[in-house]
Write a protein that holds these residues in place. Structure first.
Motif, PDB file in Angstrom:
ATOM      1  N   GLU A   1     -15.764  40.949  25.942  1.00 45.51           N
ATOM      2  CA  GLU A   1     -16.672  41.654  27.193  1.00 45.51           C
ATOM      3  C   GLU A   1     -17.761  40.705  27.279  1.00 45.51           C
ATOM      4  O   GLU A   1     -17.978  39.922  26.308  1.00 45.51           O
ATOM      5  N   PRO A   2     -18.649  40.934  28.573  1.00 46.84           N
ATOM      6  CA  PRO A   2     -20.051  40.005  28.402  1.00 46.84           C
ATOM      7  C   PRO A   2     -20.954  40.794  27.595  1.00 46.84           C
ATOM      8  O   PRO A   2     -20.855  42.058  27.566  1.00 46.84           O
ATOM      9  N   ASP A   3     -21.968  40.179  27.164  1.00 44.66           N
ATOM     10  CA  ASP A   3     -23.044  40.652  26.614  1.00 44.66           C
ATOM     11  C   ASP A   3     -23.909  41.065  27.596  1.00 44.66           C
ATOM     12  O   ASP A   3     -23.853  40.760  28.775  1.00 44.66           O
ATOM     13  N   GLN A   4     -25.131  41.838  27.227  1.00 46.12           N
ATOM     14  CA  GLN A   4     -26.182  42.402  27.956  1.00 46.12           C
ATOM     15  C   GLN A   4     -27.406  42.122  27.477  1.00 46.12           C
ATOM     16  O   GLN A   4     -27.868  42.092  26.065  1.00 46.12           O
ATOM     17  N   VAL A   5     -28.141  41.996  28.523  1.00 51.25           N
ATOM     18  CA  VAL A   5     -29.806  42.071  28.127  1.00 51.25           C
ATOM     19  C   VAL A   5     -30.513  42.835  28.990  1.00 51.25           C
ATOM     20  O   VAL A   5     -30.011  42.980  30.180  1.00 51.25           O
ATOM     21  N   PHE A   6     -31.536  43.777  28.503  1.00 48.01           N
ATOM     22  CA  PHE A   6     -32.403  44.594  29.408  1.00 48.01           C
ATOM     23  C   PHE A   6     -33.885  44.335  29.349  1.00 48.01           C
ATOM     24  O   PHE A   6     -34.300  44.063  28.108  1.00 48.01           O
ATOM     25  N   VAL A   7     -34.549  44.250  30.547  1.00 47.48           N
ATOM     26  CA  VAL A   7     -35.885  44.049  30.202  1.00 47.48           C
ATOM     27  C   VAL A   7     -36.463  45.064  30.616  1.00 47.48           C
ATOM     28  O   VAL A   7     -36.347  46.037  31.612  1.00 47.48           O
ATOM     29  N   ASN A   8     -37.689  45.281  29.759  1.00 46.43           N
ATOM     30  CA  ASN A   8     -38.575  46.493  29.850  1.00 46.43           C
ATOM     31  C   ASN A   8     -39.437  46.423  30.675  1.00 46.43           C
ATOM     32  O   ASN A   8     -40.320  45.344  30.938  1.00 46.43           O
ATOM     33  N   ASP A   9     -39.811  47.631  31.467  1.00 44.22           N
ATOM     34  CA  ASP A   9     -40.825  47.304  32.519  1.00 44.22           C
ATOM     35  C   ASP A   9     -42.220  47.674  32.021  1.00 44.22           C
ATOM     36  O   ASP A   9     -43.349  47.755  32.715  1.00 44.22           O
ATOM     37  N   GLY A  10     -42.405  48.087  30.852  1.00 44.14           N
ATOM     38  CA  GLY A  10     -43.566  48.264  30.162  1.00 44.14           C
ATOM     39  C   GLY A  10     -43.766  49.492  29.882  1.00 44.14           C
ATOM     40  O   GLY A  10     -44.805  49.693  28.856  1.00 44.14           O
ATOM     41  N   GLY A  11     -43.193  50.472  30.010  1.00 47.24           N
ATOM     42  CA  GLY A  11     -43.308  51.974  30.000  1.00 47.24           C
ATOM     43  C   GLY A  11     -41.951  52.571  29.224  1.00 47.24           C
ATOM     44  O   GLY A  11     -41.984  53.949  29.191  1.00 47.24           O
ATOM     45  N   GLY A  12     -41.052  51.899  28.902  1.00 45.83           N
ATOM     46  CA  GLY A  12     -39.923  52.197  28.283  1.00 45.83           C
ATOM     47  C   GLY A  12     -38.700  52.340  29.123  1.00 45.83           C
ATOM     48  O   GLY A  12     -37.617  52.999  28.790  1.00 45.83           O
ATOM     49  N   ARG A  13     -38.770  51.984  30.365  1.00 45.71           N
ATOM     50  CA  ARG A  13     -37.637  51.986  31.306  1.00 45.71           C
ATOM     51  C   ARG A  13     -37.187  50.583  31.518  1.00 45.71           C
ATOM     52  O   ARG A  13     -37.973  49.504  31.688  1.00 45.71           O
ATOM     53  N   PHE A  14     -35.805  50.355  31.178  1.00 45.72           N
ATOM     54  CA  PHE A  14     -35.130  49.047  31.240  1.00 45.72           C
ATOM     55  C   PHE A  14     -34.518  48.834  32.601  1.00 45.72           C
ATOM     56  O   PHE A  14     -33.506  49.737  33.199  1.00 45.72           O
ATOM     57  N   ASP A  15     -34.537  47.597  32.939  1.00 46.08           N
ATOM     58  CA  ASP A  15     -33.664  47.056  33.942  1.00 46.08           C
ATOM     59  C   ASP A  15     -32.671  45.818  33.522  1.00 46.08           C
ATOM     60  O   ASP A  15     -32.980  45.076  32.796  1.00 46.08           O
ATOM     61  N   PRO A  16     -31.294  45.642  33.930  1.00 43.14           N
ATOM     62  CA  PRO A  16     -30.674  44.929  33.667  1.00 43.14           C
ATOM     63  C   PRO A  16     -31.169  43.249  33.847  1.00 43.14           C
ATOM     64  O   PRO A  16     -31.675  43.081  34.902  1.00 43.14           O
ATOM     65  N   GLY A  17     -31.138  42.543  32.908  1.00 41.55           N
ATOM     66  CA  GLY A  17     -31.496  41.047  33.223  1.00 41.55           C
ATOM     67  C   GLY A  17     -30.580  39.947  33.183  1.00 41.55           C
ATOM     68  O   GLY A  17     -30.605  38.883  33.289  1.00 41.55           O
ATOM     69  N   CYS A  18     -29.240  40.624  33.291  1.00 40.31           N
ATOM     70  CA  CYS A  18     -27.898  39.608  33.133  1.00 40.31           C
ATOM     71  C   CYS A  18     -27.881  38.593  34.317  1.00 40.31           C
ATOM     72  O   CYS A  18     -27.407  37.477  34.402  1.00 40.31           O
ATOM     73  N   PRO A  19     -28.477  39.078  35.706  1.00 41.88           N
ATOM     74  CA  PRO A  19     -28.252  38.297  36.550  1.00 41.88           C
ATOM     75  C   PRO A  19     -28.690  36.960  36.539  1.00 41.88           C
ATOM     76  O   PRO A  19     -28.467  36.028  36.945  1.00 41.88           O
ATOM     77  N   ASN A  20     -29.801  36.824  35.514  1.00 40.13           N
ATOM     78  CA  ASN A  20     -30.444  35.472  35.378  1.00 40.13           C
ATOM     79  C   ASN A  20     -30.298  35.130  33.956  1.00 40.13           C
ATOM     80  O   ASN A  20     -31.258  34.169  33.436  1.00 40.13           O
ATOM     81  N   ALA A  21     -29.568  35.861  33.003  1.00 34.95           N
ATOM     82  CA  ALA A  21     -29.308  35.421  31.752  1.00 34.95           C
ATOM     83  C   ALA A  21     -28.584  34.250  31.524  1.00 34.95           C
ATOM     84  O   ALA A  21     -28.694  33.593  30.086  1.00 34.95           O
ATOM     85  N   GLY A  22     -27.816  33.583  32.388  1.00 38.07           N
ATOM     86  CA  GLY A  22     -27.191  32.540  32.004  1.00 38.07           C
ATOM     87  C   GLY A  22     -25.958  32.866  31.203  1.00 38.07           C
ATOM     88  O   GLY A  22     -25.230  33.865  31.245  1.00 38.07           O
ATOM     89  N   PRO A  23     -25.602  31.717  30.407  1.00 45.24           N
ATOM     90  CA  PRO A  23     -24.252  31.927  29.367  1.00 45.24           C
ATOM     91  C   PRO A  23     -24.228  33.010  28.400  1.00 45.24           C
ATOM     92  O   PRO A  23     -23.233  33.615  28.215  1.00 45.24           O
ATOM     93  N   PHE A  24     -25.301  33.806  28.245  1.00 50.17           N
ATOM     94  CA  PHE A  24     -25.335  34.710  27.271  1.00 50.17           C
ATOM     95  C   PHE A  24     -24.772  35.932  27.893  1.00 50.17           C
ATOM     96  O   PHE A  24     -23.898  36.891  27.044  1.00 50.17           O
ATOM     97  N   CYS A  25     -24.849  36.254  29.095  1.00 48.84           N
ATOM     98  CA  CYS A  25     -24.094  37.414  29.682  1.00 48.84           C
ATOM     99  C   CYS A  25     -22.706  36.824  30.467  1.00 48.84           C
ATOM    100  O   CYS A  25     -22.187  37.823  31.037  1.00 48.84           O
TER     101      CYS A  25
END
Length: 563
Positions: free
Chosen positions: A404-428
């Motif tokens: 499966e692909p891996d995942q990274v989530f970016v915090n908006d500063g208040g504990g809400r997360f957005d998917p970061g994989c569109p820009n994560a490159g080979p990690f995702c």
């Protein structure tokens, strides 16, 4: 300095090497890409194998872990990787910035047991980090001589039952000045069972097919370890333990242990301070999810995701279950905030194992990375013609059917997360059966990179190339001796608008352990005003922060006492 940090000498050497054209040339990041795979240039050449033989034993899908620490006391980080059945574990020493050499044979770490995970800590109080390796069968314990050579002292581990050990942690549960050892245990796989996928192919059994095994607590008695599992209460539960983390969850000044159990209620062992532990996971709200259901818990991360000054707990799970974020509330209790965080729906299709909380872009909040990989055959792959073609090649079949692909989530500063994989490159973008995962500044440039192990695949190093939103600070926290990491301490970095908190720890994620320094990202508006350390014994001290983009070292007793 023994067991020291990565400092300006290492950075200067890296810059000089690049300027002179010497050493490996790192790849340039793609525009806007968060991570770049630098494994090929690093010299870390490691292939994990679990002994695939067509039997589909559950052990063959479970490994593999890693540890990142300064093994030879030369002020840079080295990498220890755990291998599977009949294959040696490997130690890679960092010989130049970002460049590693396999020194396993001279280090004495090439054990060929069925390896699972690794834990680090200074068990003999000599200022360097020793190593514990969990196995299916007899575990191994190694004493470090301070120069990257290790002596096998496994005979000090009392009567090793030879069960299936998974994650482990070294910590001072009785506060007597030396590190003890908690070892999580999984299942008794004997006799092995035969299971099948939904389409009728041979497949790995789930954990419910086998009985769980009690975890172990080993007390350090001056270099020999005594099994105190029964008298401590730890042996009262027979779970299927995978990930774990140590922290004073109830604030009574004594370290507790959270254990992620696979397919059943998690444990939260609260430490009374009198040598006894009591499981209070139900009362604390971390035994089950918000619907009162147990989940297939694997990896664990602990950090303040919403900036409220308390540490939250993140646990990875099986596909069709969400990964779960427990947010710290009052009186030591936690609330399932998965839905509100945005981490739930995106995790449903995937099976998460290793996980890390880290400040990806140095903006002052914690982001989350997850290593994914199935434990049951993908129905889509099973129906494809490729599954028949790959069946003769067991590794290819395994990676294609369970990757499966891996995942990274970016915090908006208040504990809400957005998917970061569109820009994560080979990690995702590269599916694999990923397991161990750590966030570590492996190249000494001030941001945290990702190191990952793959079951029946290669270990990978992903350099952090995210655009930087601010500065950074790394802090090494030492006890009164000035030579040992103060495991269990918390560090609060105060700014004009908020406070960041980090835990000094080695063991986290899944089967993995890391260097204990804490890392902060500092956005321009933060305006650092100082730092407060709460020591494992409850003492609190205030320290000044003299400059950013550097490593600081603080020692207990050298700050201003806070009453």
């Amino acid at each position: 300095m023994k067991n020291g940090g990565i400092g300006f000498v290492a950075v200067a050497a890296m810059l000089a090497a690049l300027a002179s054209g010497c050493g490996p040339k790192p790849p340039s990041p793609a525009p806007g890409q968060l991570f770049t795979d630098i494994t090929a240039q690093s010299g870390v050449d490691f292939q994990h194998r679990s002994g695939l033989d067509g039997s589909f034993r559950i052990a063959q899908i479970a490994g593999s872990g890693l540890a990142v620490f300064d093994a030879d006391n030369d002020a840079d980080l080295d990498i220890f990787l755990v291998n599977g059945e009949s294959l040696p574990n490997r130690l890679f020493l960092q010989t130049a910035p970002g460049r590693f050499e396999d020194t396993t044979d001279s280090a004495g770490l090439g054990d060929t047991g069925y390896g699972m995970g690794a834990a680090i800590g200074d068990i003999d109080n000599d200022g360097d980090l020793d190593l514990f390796v969990s196995n299916i069968g007899t575990d191994r314990l190694y004493r470090n001589d301070g120069a990257g050579r290790f002596a096998d002292i496994s005979e000090t581990l009392a009567d090793d039952p030879g069960t299936w050990s998974t994650s482990a942690a070294m910590f001072d549960y009785d506060r007597d000045g030396d590190l003890d050892l908690y070892v999580a245990s999984y299942v008794d796989e004997n006799p092995p069972r035969q299971c099948r996928s939904q389409g009728g192919r041979p497949d790995f059994c789930g954990p419910s097919a086998y009985p769980g095994v009690a975890d172990r607590l080993l007390r350090n008695d001056g270099g020999n370890f005594t099994d105190v599992s029964k008298q401590s209460g730890i042996a009262d539960a027979r779970g299927r333990g995978l990930g774990l983390v140590v922290h004073d969850f109830d604030g009574n000044g004594w370290p507790d242990v959270f254990v992620a159990n696979d397919g059943e209620a998690n444990n939260l062992w609260l430490n009374s301070g009198e040598g006894a532990f009591e499981d209070q996971a139900v009362r604390a709200g971390v035994a089950y999810n918000m619907f009162g259901k147990s989940e297939a818990s694997m990896g664990v991360a602990l950090g303040d995701t919403d900036g409220n000054g308390s540490l939250d707990l993140f646990v990875t799970h099986l596909s069709t279950e969400t990964n779960t974020l427990y947010s710290a509330g009052g009186a030591g209790n936690m609330l399932d905030q998965t839905a509100a965080s945005g981490l739930g729906a995106a995790s449903l299709p995937y099976t998460g194992f290793g996980t890390a909380m880290f400040d990806l872009e140095l903006d002052g909040d914690l982001d989350i990375a997850i290593a994914n990989g199935r434990v049951s055959l993908s129905p889509e792959y099973e129906k494809s013609a490729a599954s028949d073609q790959d069946e003769a090649d067991e590794v290819a079949y395994y990676v294609a059917g369970y990757g499966e692909p891996d995942q990274v989530f970016v915090n908006d500063g208040g504990g809400r997360f957005d998917p970061g994989c569109p820009n994560a490159g080979p990690f995702c973008s590269e599916p694999s059966v990923a397991r161990g995962l750590l966030a570590i500044d492996i190249d000494s440039d001030g941001d945290l990179d990702l190191l990952m192990t793959r079951s029946n695949g290669s270990a990978r190093i992903y350099r952090n190339d995210a655009p930087r939103a601010g500065d950074w600070l790394t802090v090494r926290v030492l006890d009164r001796s000035g030579t040992h990491d103060a495991i269990g301490a918390t560090v609060e970095l105060s700014g004009a608008r908020s406070t960041q908190i980090r835990l000094v720890q080695h063991s986290s994620s899944y089967l993995s352990s890391a260097d204990a320094r804490v890392h902060f990202g500092i956005p321009p508006q933060y305006a650092v005003t100082g730092m407060t350390v709460t020591w494992p014994d409850g003492e609190r001290e205030r320290f000044e922060v003299d400059g950013l983009n550097r490593q600081l070292t603080v020692r207990q007793g050298s700050g201003a006492s806070i009453q």
